[in-house]
Design an enzyme around this catalytic site. Sequence first.
Site, mmCIF file in Angstrom:
data_model
loop_
_atom_site.group_PDB
_atom_site.id
_atom_site.type_symbol
_atom_site.label_atom_id
_atom_site.label_comp_id
_atom_site.label_asym_id
_atom_site.label_seq_id
_atom_site.Cartn_x
_atom_site.Cartn_y
_atom_site.Cartn_z
ATOM 1 N N GLU A 67 0.847 -1.197 0.000
ATOM 2 C CA GLU A 67 0.000 0.000 0.000
ATOM 3 C C GLU A 67 0.885 1.250 0.000
ATOM 4 O O GLU A 67 1.887 1.266 0.706
ATOM 5 C CB GLU A 67 -0.905 0.040 1.229
ATOM 6 C CG GLU A 67 -1.988 1.102 1.084
ATOM 7 C CD GLU A 67 -2.936 1.186 2.290
ATOM 8 O OE1 GLU A 67 -2.571 0.727 3.382
ATOM 9 O OE2 GLU A 67 -4.018 1.742 2.124
ATOM 10 N N ALA A 72 1.829 -0.672 10.948
ATOM 11 C CA ALA A 72 1.389 -2.009 10.582
ATOM 12 C C ALA A 72 0.666 -1.921 9.247
ATOM 13 O O ALA A 72 0.354 -0.836 8.778
ATOM 14 C CB ALA A 72 0.446 -2.573 11.648
ATOM 15 N N ASN A 130 -2.742 -6.348 5.368
ATOM 16 C CA ASN A 130 -2.860 -7.386 4.338
ATOM 17 C C ASN A 130 -3.847 -8.460 4.781
ATOM 18 O O ASN A 130 -3.751 -8.959 5.909
ATOM 19 C CB ASN A 130 -1.507 -8.047 4.103
ATOM 20 C CG ASN A 130 -0.396 -7.046 3.951
ATOM 21 O OD1 ASN A 130 -0.454 -6.191 3.089
ATOM 22 N ND2 ASN A 130 0.605 -7.125 4.818
ATOM 23 N N HIS A 156 -6.993 -2.115 15.159
ATOM 24 C CA HIS A 156 -7.107 -1.288 13.952
ATOM 25 C C HIS A 156 -6.936 -2.161 12.700
ATOM 26 O O HIS A 156 -7.758 -2.117 11.780
ATOM 27 C CB HIS A 156 -6.022 -0.196 14.028
ATOM 28 C CG HIS A 156 -5.937 0.705 12.844
ATOM 29 N ND1 HIS A 156 -6.253 2.047 12.903
ATOM 30 C CD2 HIS A 156 -5.544 0.488 11.571
ATOM 31 C CE1 HIS A 156 -6.060 2.596 11.725
ATOM 32 N NE2 HIS A 156 -5.624 1.666 10.882
ATOM 33 N N GLU A 157 -5.893 -2.981 12.690
ATOM 34 C CA GLU A 157 -5.627 -3.808 11.508
ATOM 35 C C GLU A 157 -6.715 -4.863 11.324
ATOM 36 O O GLU A 157 -7.095 -5.186 10.193
ATOM 37 C CB GLU A 157 -4.249 -4.467 11.602
ATOM 38 C CG GLU A 157 -3.084 -3.498 11.807
ATOM 39 C CD GLU A 157 -3.065 -2.335 10.832
ATOM 40 O OE1 GLU A 157 -3.435 -2.541 9.657
ATOM 41 O OE2 GLU A 157 -2.691 -1.218 11.238
HETATM 42 ZN ZN LIG Z 1 -5.064 1.561 8.904
#
Ligand SMILES: [Zn+2]
Length: 849
Positions: free
Chosen positions: A125, A261, A264, A296-297
């Site tokens: 990203e 982080a 994926n 969050h991830e």
């Molecule tokens: Zn994020």
Amino acid sequence: MGLGKDFRLPLDARPVRYAAHLAPDLEAGTFEGRLELEMRLTKPRRELTLHALELDVEKARVRAGGKSVRAGRIEPDAESETVTLHFDEEVPAGQAVVDLAWRAKFSPGLRGLYRAGPVAVTQFEAADARRVFPCFDEPAFKARWSLQLLQIPRGAAAISNGRVAKDDPGEDGRRTIAFTETPPLSSYLIALVVGDLSASDPAMVRGVPVRTWCVPPKRHLTGFAQECASAVLPLLEDYFGQPYAYGKLDQVAVPDFEAGAMENAGAITFREVALLLDPKTAPLNVQKRVAEVITHELAHQWFGNLVTMAWWDDLWLNEAFATWMAYKIVDVWRPRWRVWMDFEVGKGAALHLDSLKSSHAIRAEVKNAQEAGESFDAITYEKGGAILRMIESYLGEERFRDGIRSYMRKHREANATADDLWGALAESSEQPILELANAWIRQVGYPLLWVGERDGKLVLRQRRFFADPEAREEGPPTRWPVPIVFRFRDEKGLHEHRELLRSETAEVSLPAKQPAWVLANAGARGFYRVSYEPRLLRALIQGLPHLSGEERLNLVSDRWALVRAGDAQVDGFLRLLEGVSRQETDHSVLDEVVSRLSFIEYRGVSDADRPALHSWIRRLFAPAGSELGWDPRDGEDDDRRLRRAAVLRALALVARDPQSVETAQERFRGLVAPQAQPVDPNLLDVVVAAAARTADPARFAELRRRAEEELDPAAKRRFLHALAMVEHPELVPEAVQLSLSDAVRMQDFPSYMGTLLGNRAARELAWSLIQERWADVRKKADSPMLLRRLVEALGALTERRHLQEVEAFLAAHPIEGARQAIAQTRERLRMDVALRERLVPEVGAFLRA
Ligand SMILES: [Zn+2]
């Protein structure tokens, strides 16, 4: 003629499935790839353009309509980061399969496929999948990915988005590893990790195996990450009303990593410090931070991965949601942590950034991938998160959640835009929220709400708030629909009252006669600042003990912003801090007070007056300091421990109280002694920083050794940054030189440099190093995000002379991909230099009075 930087792929060719083999050579730092790309063409074409960057595409053919056609010409274009395949014959519409083969090198920075210690890892990203695969590298092109790794040495771990479906040892001991095919995913969410890693035992969470990976010596630090992920995954499934979609979950700690982080799908990568910790020695703030990043991830597995923004202009849809959701879910998991208080601190940073003229809207035009990269900032994350919280608070939690669930159902495995979300929320809430939402998402900045009183009514007025006293709006003034929740107290108790302010001014009648005080941002849910008429402010300060922690923190933060903007006097603010620090028991509010004092000590006082400021701060905190002491009592709760940490930070680090500094050094000696004497983890930052400032060469060597040998990433980071805090004249040059050595990893370079620039004893030397060795410095921050952080670190400089030097330097050394960071840093520095010139005499006068 190239296609240009702003080129976007046409929509008449869409990928359906990537079946790819990658053979990395970890020693040589090269790889070979092969791809069968299944596509659907809506019209016939002679050529096909795919994204590809620094890939040497050697062969390409297409199979379609029963025949196989060669690409006689393969034309790479560096500016548009594409390769165009010119086929020898026209390819008919319908299904087509392109076969490609290429070679490439690992990337030198922290993007594409790169090496981090004993591991090769990808980071894609926003748009670096094109450094590994020729592909449709835009988020709207979702496809299934079926990946294989070839030539993998025995003993190496291999992780990707899918499960390992086959691990074939081969004849020469070189393994072929095939991963299960993924559900439809955008290219930026694909990941591959290979190397010397070991995993925790899997935890089964509603049938999903969850594992945490790291370099083998750190395996004992994976327990907290496992516990957290196992607890929050079901909470997220329940909130979204959709099961986790990726079959298994791997969390991977990468030894050198650009961001915090990366989400994926099914294979989340982290900085080590954002995932691994030793629960025995980790301060509470480190535990909270790790939990917040993990959550969050995981929230992204729905918001971003399952439903993806159609283009980067809606990046905030991903990031604002994941930011807000992380606090919401961690608050459910560990309510006693009161993480919304930490959210307030992040929101404060966003409010400051958004008070610059050079700020940007949450949803802004993004022309290309490089501009997309610039959007990863506090506006997209924290402001976006705060706006969602404000809207949730306005609609009510359940209606908001129902809207999210219907949005998830409707767009799963596909793409969506902001308007799709507002549509779903409007439907579930039956409220016209499009206008409200768009005003906050599409307009830059936020309002300052002025609150006065006339004939028993409240008078409200809004204008855009600027941190710079000189700044004015150009063109017609911006107005926001401001959802205000008042809280007030009368003889019957506490009450709330809601108003939607739509115009510049309004009068409001509260359902009360003669309230004792009125607060115009209940729960601090609103993303705006408030300035009260003097009488209302005095009443509110009297009522401080009745306000919540968030509200008191928010009041301090607003008053400080008004001082900076020239709308309030610093002596009134210092008196407010005086009152708060004497009676405050909430550690988060105390921390906010200490941070403001630290800013004033750093930037707001002359060298001559600094000792007087130190004694003033010492007097404020000494009573609390002697009450709390340095050692926790048996069974003491976290709140008291954190209060102690804030108070000792004020005494030892801000006021430089000799006795506190001496005790901190004693504790440090105990900590590093062969028979280590433990220190309360929450005091480690204070102890190590105070010891670093007073370090002699022997202690410097000790800090260096610790920075190198510590396995726990937070401890390692603490010792590393301590090196940049030294003040001993013989050590400063060494600390500065160290920044470019292998002792400081690329990921830590901007923050290490920022610490040097914020150290009065090292500042000049660090700034000279940046200017004189710019080529080396750039190489050490070899990624756009790190370069932006480095530019932002220049904001720690203080004097007018520095401002002129920074302006000249940035003009002479353009940095691509840091346009916003440069504009913001210049504006911030201009303002802070002027602020310093204003504060120094005022603070001096206050101290003498
Ligand atoms: Zn994020």
